[in-house]
Design an enzyme around this catalytic site. Sequence first.
Site, PDB file in Angstrom:
ATOM      1  N   LYS A 180       0.864  -1.185   0.000  1.00  0.00           N
ATOM      2  CA  LYS A 180       0.000   0.000   0.000  1.00  0.00           C
ATOM      3  C   LYS A 180       0.897   1.231   0.000  1.00  0.00           C
ATOM      4  O   LYS A 180       1.954   1.225   0.630  1.00  0.00           O
ATOM      5  CB  LYS A 180      -0.893  -0.001   1.247  1.00  0.00           C
ATOM      6  CG  LYS A 180      -1.723   1.277   1.446  1.00  0.00           C
ATOM      7  CD  LYS A 180      -2.752   1.482   0.350  1.00  0.00           C
ATOM      8  CE  LYS A 180      -3.468   2.828   0.474  1.00  0.00           C
ATOM      9  NZ  LYS A 180      -4.332   3.107  -0.699  1.00  0.00           N
ATOM     10  N   SER A 181       0.508   2.274  -0.727  1.00  0.00           N
ATOM     11  CA  SER A 181       1.317   3.497  -0.722  1.00  0.00           C
ATOM     12  C   SER A 181       1.478   3.988   0.711  1.00  0.00           C
ATOM     13  O   SER A 181       0.498   4.285   1.393  1.00  0.00           O
ATOM     14  CB  SER A 181       0.650   4.585  -1.562  1.00  0.00           C
ATOM     15  OG  SER A 181       0.637   4.225  -2.922  1.00  0.00           O
TER      16      SER A 181
ATOM     17  N   SER B 232     -12.569   5.750  -2.809  1.00  0.00           N
ATOM     18  CA  SER B 232     -11.984   6.966  -2.252  1.00  0.00           C
ATOM     19  C   SER B 232     -11.442   6.608  -0.878  1.00  0.00           C
ATOM     20  O   SER B 232     -11.924   7.063   0.150  1.00  0.00           O
ATOM     21  CB  SER B 232     -13.010   8.089  -2.164  1.00  0.00           C
ATOM     22  OG  SER B 232     -12.359   9.268  -1.730  1.00  0.00           O
TER      23      SER B 232
ATOM     24  N   LEU C 202      -5.875   6.949   1.253  1.00  0.00           N
ATOM     25  CA  LEU C 202      -4.527   6.584   1.707  1.00  0.00           C
ATOM     26  C   LEU C 202      -4.447   5.967   3.105  1.00  0.00           C
ATOM     27  O   LEU C 202      -3.549   6.310   3.885  1.00  0.00           O
ATOM     28  CB  LEU C 202      -3.629   7.833   1.687  1.00  0.00           C
ATOM     29  CG  LEU C 202      -2.708   7.979   0.497  1.00  0.00           C
ATOM     30  CD1 LEU C 202      -2.003   9.336   0.552  1.00  0.00           C
ATOM     31  CD2 LEU C 202      -1.684   6.861   0.508  1.00  0.00           C
TER      32      LEU C 202
ATOM     33  N   CYS D 146      -2.441   9.820  -6.524  1.00  0.00           N
ATOM     34  CA  CYS D 146      -3.594   9.468  -5.693  1.00  0.00           C
ATOM     35  C   CYS D 146      -4.717  10.475  -5.919  1.00  0.00           C
ATOM     36  O   CYS D 146      -4.525  11.670  -5.713  1.00  0.00           O
ATOM     37  CB  CYS D 146      -3.251   9.427  -4.211  1.00  0.00           C
ATOM     38  SG  CYS D 146      -4.743   9.100  -3.240  1.00  0.00           S
TER      39      CYS D 146
ATOM     40  N   LYS E 159       4.237   6.130 -10.258  1.00  0.00           N
ATOM     41  CA  LYS E 159       2.875   5.711 -10.610  1.00  0.00           C
ATOM     42  C   LYS E 159       2.150   6.929 -11.149  1.00  0.00           C
ATOM     43  O   LYS E 159       2.022   7.959 -10.468  1.00  0.00           O
ATOM     44  CB  LYS E 159       2.156   5.180  -9.354  1.00  0.00           C
ATOM     45  CG  LYS E 159       0.708   4.732  -9.578  1.00  0.00           C
ATOM     46  CD  LYS E 159       0.621   3.299 -10.042  1.00  0.00           C
ATOM     47  CE  LYS E 159      -0.789   2.756 -10.134  1.00  0.00           C
ATOM     48  NZ  LYS E 159      -1.184   1.981  -8.969  1.00  0.00           N
TER      49      LYS E 159
ATOM     50  N   SER F 132      -6.032   4.623 -10.839  1.00  0.00           N
ATOM     51  CA  SER F 132      -7.465   4.646 -11.148  1.00  0.00           C
ATOM     52  C   SER F 132      -7.809   5.934 -11.903  1.00  0.00           C
ATOM     53  O   SER F 132      -7.090   6.923 -11.816  1.00  0.00           O
ATOM     54  CB  SER F 132      -8.287   4.549  -9.859  1.00  0.00           C
ATOM     55  OG  SER F 132      -7.945   5.583  -8.988  1.00  0.00           O
TER      56      SER F 132
ATOM     57  N   GLY G 208     -11.131  -1.305 -12.873  1.00  0.00           N
ATOM     58  CA  GLY G 208     -11.844  -2.427 -13.470  1.00  0.00           C
ATOM     59  C   GLY G 208     -12.058  -2.269 -14.967  1.00  0.00           C
ATOM     60  O   GLY G 208     -11.422  -1.446 -15.631  1.00  0.00           O
TER      61      GLY G 208
ATOM     62  N   GLY H 171      -4.576  -1.669 -15.059  1.00  0.00           N
ATOM     63  CA  GLY H 171      -5.870  -1.076 -15.361  1.00  0.00           C
ATOM     64  C   GLY H 171      -6.793  -1.993 -16.125  1.00  0.00           C
ATOM     65  O   GLY H 171      -6.570  -2.256 -17.313  1.00  0.00           O
ATOM     66  N   GLY H 172      -7.794  -2.497 -15.444  1.00  0.00           N
ATOM     67  CA  GLY H 172      -8.884  -3.177 -16.130  1.00  0.00           C
ATOM     68  C   GLY H 172      -8.645  -4.616 -16.507  1.00  0.00           C
ATOM     69  O   GLY H 172      -9.422  -5.203 -17.266  1.00  0.00           O
TER      70      GLY H 172
HETATM   71  O1  RRO Z   1      -5.840   5.413  -1.043  1.00  0.00           O
HETATM   72  C1  RRO Z   1      -6.482   5.809  -2.050  1.00  0.00           C
HETATM   73  O2  RRO Z   1      -7.545   6.425  -1.975  1.00  0.00           O
HETATM   74  C2  RRO Z   1      -5.968   5.582  -3.410  1.00  0.00           C
HETATM   75  C3  RRO Z   1      -4.660   5.827  -3.795  1.00  0.00           C
HETATM   76 BR1  RRO Z   1      -3.308   6.327  -2.606  1.00  0.00          BR
HETATM   77  C4  RRO Z   1      -4.298   5.691  -5.161  1.00  0.00           C
HETATM   78  O3  RRO Z   1      -3.149   5.914  -5.581  1.00  0.00           O
HETATM   79  N1  RRO Z   1      -5.268   5.313  -6.028  1.00  0.00           N
HETATM   80  C5  RRO Z   1      -6.520   5.072  -5.654  1.00  0.00           C
HETATM   81  O4  RRO Z   1      -7.362   4.725  -6.500  1.00  0.00           O
HETATM   82  N2  RRO Z   1      -6.869   5.197  -4.329  1.00  0.00           N
END
Ligand code: RRO
Length: 313
Positions: free
Chosen positions: A47-48, A72, A75, A130, A164, A194, A221, A249-250
């Site tokens: 996870k970031s 949403s 992070l 993000c 990314k 996304s 997706g 992606g997808g």
């Molecule tokens: O944690 C998120 O809301 C999130 C992140 Br960091 C991201 O890079 N991409 C995403 O779709 N959600």
Amino acid sequence: MTAIDLSATIGNETFQHPLINAAGVWDETATEMNAVLESAAGGLTTKSATLAPRAGNPQPRYFDTDLGSINSMGLPNQGLAYYLDFIANTDTDKPIDLSVTGTKMADQIDALKQIQASDFAGLCELNLSCPNVVGKPQIGYDLEATKEILDRVFAFYTKPLGVKLPPYLDLQQYDAMAEILNQYPLTYINAINSVGNGLVVDPEAERVVIKPKGGFGGIGGKYIKPVALANVRAFRQRLRPEIKIIGTGGVTTGTDVFELILCGADIVELGTVVMQEGLDAFARINQELTDLMAAKGYQKLADFRSHLQEYDA
Ligand code: RRO
């Protein structure tokens, strides 16, 4: 018949299988990350991570639809020290890609300084895209900010680094971003995050389906595969060949993976499909890719990588 070889290399890391999890999918806690490593995934993305742990946005913050997902998350993560510690204490042959980000540029720089100073020598992915931090635009849509952060990072960072990226939609955006990225010793790019800020509507309830940001969120997706294919293809045509590409992606089938590699992807990440199907998706899609390659007579990914042909009537 020779066995089919699905291995791929990014930087100094060899992935025995080309499918790994997309950052943010099954990778926040040690339990989840160990499960990815024990699955048929070729490696793990974390996870970031931000400098300090974050709880993320209020629930509900993820929603599945027939064609994909909206999120949403905001992070949620355990903090950089947790992920560095997990990696330092994990004995695995599979590459681990440490995703890192921050809600301010200064925090992203500090996080990378900590990684530079640590024993970690693997791949690191700086998330410039993000879509879900309230009040914060995606750096990857701001050319000046992208240049500034990469200048500051490469003034001290010497380990293998990828970025990314958010999805781009205009050909001129690829030109402008590739010109910037080509100036730095990047190991790879990851396209795409996304598709930020879509909206999913529940027509029966006549309302949005997630709580944060009035329902707006990142779309993943099946909806986004053509955007991912375009971004991988467009960047492969513009980036220095030494900069590798993770295609995201997808993807829901082995054919989707095949298409992304045909467009130039070195390895491929799975996001929404793993949220919806679980970690078994890795073995299923690896097998589908293997079967497709066998049917086409390909023995390794390099036999068709970047070989997409233009329409020639
Ligand atoms: O944690 C998120 O809301 C999130 C992140 Br960091 C991201 O890079 N991409 C995403 O779709 N959600």
